[in-house]
Design a protein around this motif. Structure first.
Motif, PDB file in Angstrom:
ATOM      1  N   LEU A   1      -0.719  26.711 -36.136  1.00 12.12           N
ATOM      2  CA  LEU A   1      -1.975  26.590 -35.386  1.00 12.12           C
ATOM      3  C   LEU A   1      -2.521  27.962 -35.018  1.00 12.12           C
ATOM      4  N   ASP A   2      -1.630  28.813 -34.514  1.00 12.19           N
ATOM      5  CA  ASP A   2      -2.060  30.158 -34.108  1.00 12.19           C
ATOM      6  C   ASP A   2      -2.658  30.910 -35.289  1.00 12.19           C
ATOM      7  N   GLN A   3      -2.057  30.700 -36.452  1.00 10.32           N
ATOM      8  CA  GLN A   3      -2.549  31.398 -37.630  1.00 10.32           C
ATOM      9  C   GLN A   3      -3.986  30.962 -37.968  1.00 10.32           C
ATOM     10  N   THR A   4      -4.228  29.646 -37.858  1.00 12.23           N
ATOM     11  CA  THR A   4      -5.582  29.165 -38.140  1.00 12.23           C
ATOM     12  C   THR A   4      -6.566  29.578 -37.059  1.00 12.23           C
ATOM     13  N   MET A   5      -6.129  29.468 -35.778  1.00  7.96           N
ATOM     14  CA  MET A   5      -7.052  29.697 -34.679  1.00  7.96           C
ATOM     15  C   MET A   5      -7.130  31.169 -34.280  1.00  7.96           C
ATOM     16  N   GLY A   6      -6.157  31.973 -34.672  1.00  6.54           N
ATOM     17  CA  GLY A   6      -6.067  33.331 -34.157  1.00  6.54           C
ATOM     18  C   GLY A   6      -5.369  33.305 -32.804  1.00  6.54           C
ATOM     19  N   GLY A   7      -4.818  34.435 -32.391  1.00 10.84           N
ATOM     20  CA  GLY A   7      -4.129  34.495 -31.103  1.00 10.84           C
ATOM     21  C   GLY A   7      -2.704  34.005 -31.216  1.00 10.84           C
ATOM     22  N   SER A   8      -2.074  33.829 -30.059  1.00  8.96           N
ATOM     23  CA  SER A   8      -0.684  33.390 -30.078  1.00  8.96           C
ATOM     24  C   SER A   8      -0.417  32.427 -28.935  1.00  8.96           C
ATOM     25  N   LYS A   9      -1.480  31.696 -28.579  1.00  7.53           N
ATOM     26  CA  LYS A   9      -1.422  30.852 -27.393  1.00  7.53           C
ATOM     27  C   LYS A   9      -0.369  29.751 -27.520  1.00  7.53           C
ATOM     28  N   ASN A  10      -0.277  29.160 -28.713  1.00  7.80           N
ATOM     29  CA  ASN A  10       0.593  27.989 -28.836  1.00  7.80           C
ATOM     30  C   ASN A  10       2.057  28.383 -28.877  1.00  7.80           C
ATOM     31  N   VAL A  11       2.345  29.482 -29.595  1.00  7.93           N
ATOM     32  CA  VAL A  11       3.720  29.976 -29.588  1.00  7.93           C
ATOM     33  C   VAL A  11       4.119  30.367 -28.172  1.00  7.93           C
ATOM     34  N   SER A  12       3.223  31.039 -27.472  1.00  5.90           N
ATOM     35  CA  SER A  12       3.487  31.442 -26.090  1.00  5.90           C
ATOM     36  C   SER A  12       3.849  30.240 -25.240  1.00  5.90           C
ATOM     37  N   MET A  13       3.086  29.162 -25.448  1.00  2.93           N
ATOM     38  CA  MET A  13       3.278  27.976 -24.631  1.00  2.93           C
ATOM     39  C   MET A  13       4.684  27.402 -24.811  1.00  2.93           C
ATOM     40  N   VAL A  14       5.147  27.390 -26.068  1.00  2.00           N
ATOM     41  CA  VAL A  14       6.485  26.846 -26.315  1.00  2.00           C
ATOM     42  C   VAL A  14       7.529  27.657 -25.552  1.00  2.00           C
ATOM     43  N   PHE A  15       7.447  28.989 -25.679  1.00  4.40           N
ATOM     44  CA  PHE A  15       8.439  29.825 -24.988  1.00  4.40           C
ATOM     45  C   PHE A  15       8.305  29.695 -23.475  1.00  4.40           C
ATOM     46  N   CYS A  16       7.070  29.654 -23.005  1.00  5.05           N
ATOM     47  CA  CYS A  16       6.827  29.545 -21.567  1.00  5.05           C
ATOM     48  C   CYS A  16       7.481  28.282 -21.006  1.00  5.05           C
ATOM     49  N   TYR A  17       7.227  27.142 -21.668  1.00  6.18           N
ATOM     50  CA  TYR A  17       7.766  25.875 -21.162  1.00  6.18           C
ATOM     51  C   TYR A  17       9.287  25.836 -21.281  1.00  6.18           C
ATOM     52  N   ALA A  18       9.803  26.373 -22.387  1.00  7.67           N
ATOM     53  CA  ALA A  18      11.259  26.352 -22.553  1.00  7.67           C
ATOM     54  C   ALA A  18      11.928  27.187 -21.477  1.00  7.67           C
ATOM     55  N   ALA A  19      11.330  28.359 -21.191  1.00  7.34           N
ATOM     56  CA  ALA A  19      11.903  29.231 -20.153  1.00  7.34           C
ATOM     57  C   ALA A  19      11.830  28.550 -18.786  1.00  7.34           C
ATOM     58  N   LEU A  20      10.699  27.890 -18.501  1.00  7.91           N
ATOM     59  CA  LEU A  20      10.563  27.236 -17.194  1.00  7.91           C
ATOM     60  C   LEU A  20      11.516  26.043 -17.081  1.00  7.91           C
ATOM     61  N   GLY A  21      11.748  25.351 -18.201  1.00  8.21           N
ATOM     62  CA  GLY A  21      12.709  24.255 -18.177  1.00  8.21           C
ATOM     63  C   GLY A  21      14.092  24.765 -17.818  1.00  8.21           C
ATOM     64  N   LEU A  22      14.453  25.896 -18.411  1.00  8.87           N
ATOM     65  CA  LEU A  22      15.759  26.475 -18.094  1.00  8.87           C
ATOM     66  C   LEU A  22      15.809  26.921 -16.642  1.00  8.87           C
ATOM     67  N   LEU A  23      14.704  27.515 -16.179  1.00  8.07           N
ATOM     68  CA  LEU A  23      14.649  27.955 -14.784  1.00  8.07           C
ATOM     69  C   LEU A  23      14.819  26.767 -13.838  1.00  8.07           C
ATOM     70  N   ALA A  24      14.150  25.665 -14.160  1.00 10.08           N
ATOM     71  CA  ALA A  24      14.265  24.460 -13.329  1.00 10.08           C
ATOM     72  C   ALA A  24      15.715  23.983 -13.304  1.00 10.08           C
ATOM     73  N   SER A  25      16.373  24.034 -14.462  1.00 11.03           N
ATOM     74  CA  SER A  25      17.777  23.618 -14.512  1.00 11.03           C
ATOM     75  C   SER A  25      18.652  24.551 -13.692  1.00 11.03           C
ATOM     76  N   ILE A  26      18.337  25.862 -13.761  1.00  5.98           N
ATOM     77  CA  ILE A  26      19.114  26.832 -12.980  1.00  5.98           C
ATOM     78  C   ILE A  26      19.019  26.500 -11.496  1.00  5.98           C
ATOM     79  N   ILE A  27      17.785  26.244 -11.055  1.00  2.00           N
ATOM     80  CA  ILE A  27      17.611  25.916  -9.630  1.00  2.00           C
ATOM     81  C   ILE A  27      18.337  24.614  -9.300  1.00  2.00           C
ATOM     82  N   GLY A  28      18.178  23.618 -10.179  1.00  2.00           N
ATOM     83  CA  GLY A  28      18.821  22.324  -9.938  1.00  2.00           C
ATOM     84  C   GLY A  28      20.331  22.453  -9.842  1.00  2.00           C
ATOM     85  N   VAL A  29      20.910  23.225 -10.749  1.00  2.00           N
ATOM     86  CA  VAL A  29      22.365  23.388 -10.762  1.00  2.00           C
ATOM     87  C   VAL A  29      22.832  24.156  -9.523  1.00  2.00           C
TER      88      VAL A  29
END
Lengths: 698, 698
Positions: free
Chosen positions: A252-280
């Motif tokens: 998608l990023d390649q077609t649209m330009g930018g790197s918004k979608n790749v960023s989003m995946v990493f952002c959400y994955a990192a926040l998911g891990l952060l949420a788990s860290i807090i939960g644990v």
């Protein structure tokens, strides 16, 4: 902020997870342990687990070596087309995927075989402390798994910026998972069934009796099957879901330009891990002394934190709200599937109770009833998976058709966001189960046994939910992988000059296309055959082990009588289960890969698309059926043992025990291994897509 | 010759089949019977069967009345759009479909309950004569089923010249099949399991002991489950395969002009029936006294005759050779699937023997082994179905894309061409099974029992092949119905002005379309839930019946002791099984229809396409698994009883009996009913296609 920023945040978060894991490890290790009998037994268990892992990893190393060599020659492009560097990167990524997952498994086993002792001994003090030992031991595994998976994905993407290479990393993780989950599953049930068959049924000695030569293997099995196996399974799903989302996001990023979608995946994955860290980090057992409540509430807290954190990030970084919605839909559906699984396996609910009731008419009715409720239990889970795919697609469709599929992959990422918490809860189970055995073998008394029993029972209940979650996540992940497969085919088609740049070779798979249909109908048989091979493997392996136990009781004087100082040869049983499990696993693994290659070379990429679809449909159906039926039989036996329908020793109990024995390989060997099998097939398909395009019969 | 000519030939051939049926009926009736004890018992059986059929047909009449009224109002077009006459034709066709199938079932039951007596008595003379009584009794059913189905299809098409109306006829046959197959399946297993549970297990009295209150119900069950039920199932498949082929053939004829394709369907169907007539009329037991060989060789003879006759007709009438090839491929694959089923259920082959061997370790291993081999057995059958679809498509593709799908439907017609022979062989089974019971109850001595045992065992062996055949045929038929569904949607879309005349609304179903995917994943759960409901129904019904048997033994003085002249109240058991089976069946039937409507109104025609696909995939998988696992357990018990692994009464035998009890509802209730369930869903979908186009959420 560009995608590199988010990748660095991901790396930092995963290092944070490792710090927490180290701190928890240290905390667990510092807890007191003094009982020499327990320490001795526990050293047998940790040595046994090490024996299994070392042997498994040695065989795996050979397997990976062969696969890596094949990758180097053929994948993604045959080497004679001048792609040496690319293929080398792919081979290295593949090996790294296996190593990262193996390292997480090794850490998990290391802490689990310490935490079991600490949990048993802490139970002498009070339940809350004992709970914390078990939970924090499990959380080390949780943090290690998620930390390693996010770190690996981030590093590979940062260094190569190539999502196809990422699929290689994912395939490495899958290969490891196949060995760890299916091999560990065969090991654990071999030991469990044979120990019960000779110990409980033939000789009438209690569970966990140290005279039983298979008792240590049984405890080792809990660790290698449920800690290392389940960890590798979720490592695999987690990596695969991120890889699939990144493949589509990058396109998608390649077609649209930018790197918004790749960023989003990493952002959400990192926040998911952060949420788990807090939960644990914040999980404690409250004043009401209910361990089930403590485990479940920490899961819900993590879910809530993830929803809030991602909403904030979406607002701050101007990400797409619709995609945020898709990931939340995935997360919610995961919870719903978990609750539905719980309904069919909880002994306070009708299915378990009616099965216990049917046991009064004999074992055939226990089986028929369990099979029936297992079948019914597939409906809510499959409707849940279907609905989450449909809703997340429709939610993201207004952004463009390609976003719709990306939405499904983000639903999978959302569902797996709290995987750190899930693995923690899951690894808690075998730790407290082991602790119960150690308390029995160390003669810690009835009060302690009561506490460990209550912790163990919470582990079983929570397991139903986490298993449902794992299956739901795998379901969405493989749908996303199907999307990734199409992306890969289209990229390869452009490279091979089959279509012009910007055009698509494949848009989807038409059921009415005979190649698709052929692939689909053949693909639907594969998970059934795969599970059958694993179950027959457990059967054969258990028969070998029973002979070995008989031999020891016959040949070791004083063993049956329990003479002071006479011990069985535990290690012989462990070696036998280890060798047998690997021996039985390899044909099953090869069968799936060979079937994929055959279908691909006969029918081409369309047949493979159908093949994956058939695999997903029958795989999900059978995985849910077997996991839930197995859990139901287990708890139905416990329900009878709690004094219902004649209690222990009655006719209903005998029938319920037979149900439980059938359910054991259902729920702990075949059912959960199907996830891995589907992922392996999906990744082989994606990696081979270019080759199938070049060479196929049709 | 135009299509009308071929239709008239079809009508003449079906009348010929009726003549043969009448002659066979007369022949069977003329055979001697004199033993008064046997006649008395046999009158109980025929009365019991009549009780069941009357009650079933009464309930069915109400059900059909409601459905016919709904058809009159809504289908194919809502009546307020001025389609009264069309809807009336559809409603009448629907009712006729049910009546034709019911009449064939009635004839089959009538002759089966005479032929059982004649077979038992003829066994006093010699095995060849006894075999002929059994076979010719079954052949009456075979001829009646195929004659009635071909006659019905021909008449409806001749009078209306409208293939949509034909789908209404097919739906009527499916409704009847749902009641006959699933209802009969619940009845027969209720009686079988309860008779065994109280008789053999609790009291230790032999099978077929006249003191057992459920013994007549058990014999009635063989007739209503295997004769009437299986007949209705194959009537349904046969009509559906012709209807699907005619829908597509007529659409082709419309585009191309002429009536060549419709003619071809009638021509091949008539020749298939003719081949069966010749096969049945010439079947004899040879000098080697092997009944299995006699049954199988008549099947192969029929297959050969069909291939030759159709080749001649294709040459004479200038039909397409490629389509001839497709139908021969279907026929051959049917035979291959039958042989594969045989492998997994034959006691001279490994799967049955290894399961018997596993039984030595206890019932849990019997179950695990049977489930595993049942899973493995899905592979050859599914590969066979997939390959036949692929080959017949590719074979006909050069004629044009639309011909390719027509080719698949003609493969189904080819596979079902010898259905007359299949039904004959299948109905032979319960007749000789009954004859064995009558010989036991009439004290005809050990020599006669030996003969009837050998005839019975041949019935069981051949059953595996015919069941495999039935499932394969159903598999291809439902694929063809999927094609018919697309045709119907396209016709409705033109009528509703959604696309211009000559254009297509749908070409196929893309797996990556979320509506399709959603439908597919939900659809895959339906056969599982449907089978679970039937099996739980058997469970509940058997529990009620066991209480009734206990009551009779308690309250009827002298019954248990076998006092002269004291008989149990057989009819109470029959009434109970009848009422229970209908009571348990209705929710399962409604569930499938409601699920179809829900998915259709939510997701529209695309979701329904996915729903049908999911249904086909999981339905075939489960049907093959359950039929083969059930047959395997049955024969594995018989293998132990033949003196292996400790023989009758040993531990392995007890385990094998439990496997057999689990397998009973697998193979005789749930497994074979899934075929009908898929057909019902497919036809509801096709008939509702116009409505779903008008009203749906997405």
């Amino acid at each position: 902020m560009g995608s590199t920023g988010f990748i660095i945040i991901s790396i930092v978060t995963s290092l944070l997870a490792f710090c927490l894991a180290a701190w928890l490890y240290d905390w667990v290790k510092k807890q007191p342990s003094s009982n020499s009998q327990i320490l001795k037994v526990s050293s047998y268990i940790s040595q046994g687990a090490a024996t299994f892992l070392n042997k498994e990893y040695r065989v795996l190393a050979k397997f990976c070596g062969v696969v890596a060599a094949l990758i180097l020659i053929f994948i993604p492009v045959p080497i004679w087309k001048g792609s040496f560097l690319l293929n080398l990167q792919m081979a290295i990524a593949y090996i790294l995927g296996a190593i990262f997952s193996a390292a997480a498994g090794k850490i998990g086993i290391a802490v689990a075989t310490i935490a079991n002792v600490k949990t048993a001994e802490a139970a002498q003090k009070d339940i809350r402390h004992s709970f914390l030992c078990g939970f924090r031991g499990g959380a080390v595994m949780g943090m290690a798994v998620v930390g390693a998976s996010l770190l690996g994905v981030s590093l590979v993407f940062l260094l190569t910026d190539d999502t196809t290479i990422l699929l290689g990393f994912s395939f490495g993780a899958s290969s490891l998972a196949l060995f760890a989950k299916a091999g560990g599953g065969i090991f654990t049930k071999t030991a469990d069934i044979s120990a019960d068959l000779v110990g409980k049924v033939e000789l009438g000695i209690p569970e966990d009796d140290p005279r039983n030569p298979a008792v240590i293997a049984d405890n080792v099995g809990d660790n290698v099957g449920d800690v290392a196996g389940m960890g590798a399974d979720l490592f695999d799903s987690n990596v695969a879901s991120m890889a699939a989302a990144l493949v589509m996001g990058a396109a998608l990023d390649q077609t649209m330009g930018g790197s918004k979608n790749v960023s989003m995946v990493f952002c959400y994955a990192a926040l998911g891990l952060l949420a788990s860290i807090i939960g644990v980090a914040t999980a404690r057992m409250g004043k009401n002394d209910n361990p089930t409540f403590a485990l479940n509430s920490s899961t819900y807290v993590t879910t809530g934190i993830f929803a809030i954190l991602t909403a904030v990030a979406t607002a701050i970084f101007g990400l797409e709200w619709r995609i945020w919605g898709a990931s939340i839909v995935g997360l919610l559906v995961g919870v719903v599937i978990g609750i539905a699984s719980d309904y069919f396996t909880d002994d306070r609910k009708k299915p378990v109770q009616l099965t216990a009731n049917a046991s009064e008419s004999g074992p055939a009715f226990t089986i028929l009833s369990g099979v029936s409720y297992g079948f019914v239990s597939t409906l809510p889970a499959l409707v849940g998976i279907g609905l989450s795919a449909l809703i997340s697609y429709k939610l993201c469709e207004p952004l463009g058709m390609d976003y719709a599929l990306f939405g499904i992959s983000m639903a999978a990422v959302g569902m797996l966001s709290i995987v750190g918490m899930i693995v923690s809860n899951d690894a808690y189970g075998p730790i407290v189960d082991n602790a119960r055995g150690l308390a029995e073998m160390g003669d810690l008394g009835d009060d302690v046994l009561e506490i460990t029993d209550s912790l163990d029972s919470a582990g079983n209940t929570v397991k139903a939910i986490t298993k449902g979650f794992a299956i739901g996540a795998a379901g969405l992940t493989v749908i996303a992988l199907l999307g990734a497969f199409i992306s890969e085919v289209n990229v390869a088609a452009v490279e091979q000059g089959l279509v012009a740049v910007g055009e698509k070779y494949l848009n989807g798979f038409d059921v009415m296309d005979p190649a698709v249909f052929f692939g689909m109908i053949v693909g639907s048989a594969i998970p059934a055959v795969f599970s059958a091979m694993l179950m027959l493997g457990v059967n054969r392996n258990a028969q070998r082990m029973v002979s070995e136990i008989h031999r020891q009781f016959r040949e070791i004087p004083g063993l049956k009588e329990g003479k002071e100082g006479i011990l069985p040869e535990y290690d012989r049983c462990i070696e036998l289960a280890t060798a047998g499990s690997i021996h039985e696993l390899i044909p099953a693994g090869l069968m799936t890969i060979v079937a994929t290659l055959l279908v691909g070379f006969i029918g081409g990429v369309k047949a493979i698309g159908g093949f994956l679809t058939g695999n997903i449909i029958s795989g999900l159906l059978l995985a849910i059926f077997m996991s839930n039926a197995g859990g139901l039989w287990d708890n139905s036996k416990k329900y009878v043992e709690a004094g219902n329908h004649g209690g222990k020793g009655g006719e209903a109990h005998k029938a319920a025990v037979i149900g439980d024995t059938v359910g054991d390989p259902f729920k702990d060997t075949a059912g959960p291994s199907i996830n891995t099998q589907i992922t392996v097939v999906s990744l082989v398909a994606s990696l081979m897509s270019g080759i199938f395009l070049m060479f196929s019969l049709l």
